[in-house]
Motif scaffolding. Structure first.
Motif, PDB file in Angstrom:
ATOM      1  N   TYR A 269      44.030   4.871  81.873  1.00 58.28           N
ATOM      2  CA  TYR A 269      45.468   4.677  82.036  1.00 58.28           C
ATOM      3  C   TYR A 269      46.271   5.943  81.754  1.00 58.28           C
ATOM      4  O   TYR A 269      47.419   6.059  82.184  1.00 58.28           O
ATOM      5  CB  TYR A 269      45.944   3.514  81.170  1.00 58.28           C
ATOM      6  CG  TYR A 269      45.355   2.212  81.653  1.00 58.28           C
ATOM      7  CD1 TYR A 269      45.662   1.736  82.924  1.00 58.28           C
ATOM      8  CD2 TYR A 269      44.454   1.489  80.891  1.00 58.28           C
ATOM      9  CE1 TYR A 269      45.112   0.569  83.407  1.00 58.28           C
ATOM     10  CE2 TYR A 269      43.891   0.315  81.362  1.00 58.28           C
ATOM     11  CZ  TYR A 269      44.226  -0.141  82.616  1.00 58.28           C
ATOM     12  OH  TYR A 269      43.669  -1.293  83.109  1.00 58.28           O
TER      13      TYR A 269
ATOM     14  N   ILE B   2      46.335   7.737  85.126  1.00 55.06           N
ATOM     15  CA  ILE B   2      47.138   6.888  86.018  1.00 55.06           C
ATOM     16  C   ILE B   2      48.628   7.102  85.736  1.00 55.06           C
ATOM     17  O   ILE B   2      49.433   7.268  86.658  1.00 55.06           O
ATOM     18  CB  ILE B   2      46.765   5.399  85.846  1.00 55.06           C
ATOM     19  CG1 ILE B   2      45.403   5.109  86.474  1.00 55.06           C
ATOM     20  CG2 ILE B   2      47.833   4.504  86.478  1.00 55.06           C
ATOM     21  CD1 ILE B   2      44.935   3.687  86.268  1.00 55.06           C
ATOM     22  N   HIS B   3      49.002   7.105  84.451  1.00 55.82           N
ATOM     23  CA  HIS B   3      50.407   7.299  84.081  1.00 55.82           C
ATOM     24  C   HIS B   3      50.899   8.682  84.508  1.00 55.82           C
ATOM     25  O   HIS B   3      51.996   8.811  85.066  1.00 55.82           O
ATOM     26  CB  HIS B   3      50.573   7.123  82.573  1.00 55.82           C
ATOM     27  CG  HIS B   3      51.959   7.392  82.080  1.00 55.82           C
ATOM     28  ND1 HIS B   3      53.014   6.524  82.282  1.00 55.82           N
ATOM     29  CD2 HIS B   3      52.480   8.464  81.412  1.00 55.82           C
ATOM     30  CE1 HIS B   3      54.116   7.031  81.765  1.00 55.82           C
ATOM     31  NE2 HIS B   3      53.819   8.200  81.234  1.00 55.82           N
TER      32      HIS B   3
ATOM     33  N   GLU C  99      52.060  -2.529  89.942  1.00 59.83           N
ATOM     34  CA  GLU C  99      50.851  -2.299  89.151  1.00 59.83           C
ATOM     35  C   GLU C  99      50.174  -3.620  88.840  1.00 59.83           C
ATOM     36  O   GLU C  99      50.836  -4.626  88.584  1.00 59.83           O
ATOM     37  CB  GLU C  99      51.200  -1.567  87.845  1.00 59.83           C
ATOM     38  CG  GLU C  99      51.822  -0.201  88.064  1.00 59.83           C
ATOM     39  CD  GLU C  99      52.293   0.432  86.752  1.00 59.83           C
ATOM     40  OE1 GLU C  99      52.406  -0.318  85.748  1.00 59.83           O
ATOM     41  OE2 GLU C  99      52.562   1.649  86.732  1.00 59.83           O
TER      42      GLU C  99
ATOM     43  N   PHE D 281      47.020  -4.272  86.396  1.00 67.38           N
ATOM     44  CA  PHE D 281      46.038  -3.636  85.525  1.00 67.38           C
ATOM     45  C   PHE D 281      45.237  -4.656  84.726  1.00 67.38           C
ATOM     46  O   PHE D 281      45.770  -5.678  84.285  1.00 67.38           O
ATOM     47  CB  PHE D 281      46.718  -2.675  84.545  1.00 67.38           C
ATOM     48  CG  PHE D 281      47.344  -1.470  85.208  1.00 67.38           C
ATOM     49  CD1 PHE D 281      46.876  -1.010  86.424  1.00 67.38           C
ATOM     50  CD2 PHE D 281      48.395  -0.796  84.598  1.00 67.38           C
ATOM     51  CE1 PHE D 281      47.446   0.100  87.040  1.00 67.38           C
ATOM     52  CE2 PHE D 281      48.974   0.314  85.193  1.00 67.38           C
ATOM     53  CZ  PHE D 281      48.496   0.764  86.421  1.00 67.38           C
TER      54      PHE D 281
ATOM     55  N   THR E 280      43.626  -1.895  88.684  1.00 71.24           N
ATOM     56  CA  THR E 280      42.333  -1.631  88.052  1.00 71.24           C
ATOM     57  C   THR E 280      41.618  -2.967  87.870  1.00 71.24           C
ATOM     58  O   THR E 280      42.251  -4.022  87.775  1.00 71.24           O
ATOM     59  CB  THR E 280      42.494  -0.949  86.677  1.00 71.24           C
ATOM     60  OG1 THR E 280      43.243  -1.811  85.801  1.00 71.24           O
ATOM     61  CG2 THR E 280      43.207   0.385  86.808  1.00 71.24           C
TER      62      THR E 280
END
Length: 366
Positions: A204, A207-208, A226, A228, A269
């Motif tokens: 993450y 990703i961020h 998103e 996740f 994800t």
């Protein structure tokens, strides 16, 4: 004389077939799907719950002659080499198809093995593309480093007079410059075949970072969503390489939307049990349970280049160089993973599968 005790372990047969690398389905005498394994989910790009209970022909399109033979009770077994099938909403692919009877109730096992070109795509065997992209990238590395240093210096000067919002963006610029410089250093090693350094990383974080960089470009008419998995374990990978992969995929997704006012880019994800590949290096099958995907509701990739999508210099952009996806393939492969493109209904999806970092006693990290 006592018979020697067996040393053969007792296997969980359900888990065994679930982890089997060949797409396998169990259908009843009426063609209703009763069971699918993880490889079948991957091939069809559909979840088990979306497949079980449906007629197999509604999920896997195939020639009428195959359907008739599979429906004929007199046909106890069927084998077809390079049969043309369609799975989900994807274009037609070729696969070896084998059906054998199971039990005495008319149930049958259907196995599908993608033909070589499809297997290479799903297995990430894109070494030639990656090497060619690396050679081209190393030639550009020298020309890129000098202006990068100037960009970072200018951002640092701007940060001295910026407010809180401005400082956030100048910090982002500096972080991106540092990341690109590090990536270029790695790219210079591509032609020598040196692997990138991998460690346990929290997926993450890249990703961020990639999402922030893409959102800052303010693509008009594009919204982001998103989805996740909060319990995703750590990934065995490289932070900077992962940022670059996601930046390329997210940027491509935004550009594919072409300024339409209802464009959506989705980042997701998931943990995929049973997904594994054999890379042919003697290590056997390697589990790749971590999936990160980037999807968009744009028009999709033209059918005439889908088979060469990860090859260098293949692009639909008027001013593109065609190195972005080849670099994605190279970086994913260097981290021991695979990348796949699928067209799923109105969505174009790029799915990256990666190994999980070794974790004691199977602890999963939130």
């Amino acid at each position: 004389m006592n018979a020697p005790s067996s040393s053969i372990p007792i296997f969980d047969h359900h888990e065994l077939i679930q982890s089997h690398p060949v797409a396998t389905l169990l259908v009843d005498r009426g063609g209703i799907i009763l069971f699918v394994n993880a490889a079948a989910e991957q091939l069809c790009n559909m979840s088990r719950s979306a497949m079980v209970g449906r007629v197999v022909y509604d999920v896997i399109g195939m020639d009428r002659s195959y359907r008739q033979r599979m429906s004929d009770p007199a046909t106890s077994a069927l084998f077809a080499h390079r049969a043309e099938i369609s799975v989900g909403d994807r274009k037609s692919v070729f696969a070896d198809l084998q059906m054998v009877p199971y039990g005495t109730s008319g149930h049958r096992i259907l196995a599908l093995v993608p033909a070589q070109s499809e297997a290479e795509l799903m297995g990430g065997a894109i070494g030639r593309s990656g090497r060619a992209a690396g050679a081209a990238a190393s030639m550009l590395a020298h020309e890129i480093k000098n202006p990068l240093a100037g960009i970072k210096g200018a951002a640092q000067l701007l940060a001295r007079k910026a407010d809180a919002d401005g400082e956030r963006f100048t910090n982002l610029i500096c972080a991106e410059v540092d990341r690109i410089t590090t990536l270029i250093d790695q790219m210079e090693h591509f032609s020598r075949g040196q692997p990138i350094a991998c460690e346990a990383i929290n997926l993450y974080q890249p990703i961020h970072q990639a999402s922030e960089a893409v959102r800052a470009r303010q693509h008009r008419g594009v919204s982001f969503s998103e989805d996740f998995d909060p319990s995703l374990p750590l990934v065995h990978g490289n932070h900077d390489a992962m940022v670059q992969i996601l930046l390329n995929l997210l940027t491509n997704a935004c550009e594919a939307l072409g300024g339409r006012d209802d464009g959506v880019v989705r980042i997701a994800t998931a943990y995929r049990h049973g997904l594994s590949i054999d890379k042919g290096d003697g290590r056997g099958r390697i589990a790749l349970p971590i999936e990160v995907s980037v999807s968009d509701n744009g028009p999709g990739v033209p059918s005439d280049i889908r088979g060469d999508l990860f090859a260098p210099f293949v692009t639909t952009k008027r001013d593109g160089r065609g190195l972005g996806l080849a670099l994605v393939a190279k970086l994913v492969r260097d981290m021991g993973g695979t990348v796949q493109h699928v067209r799923d209904g109105d969505w174009t999806r790029f799915r990256v599968h990666l190994p999980a970092a070794p974790s004691p006693k199977g602890v999963r990290h939130g």
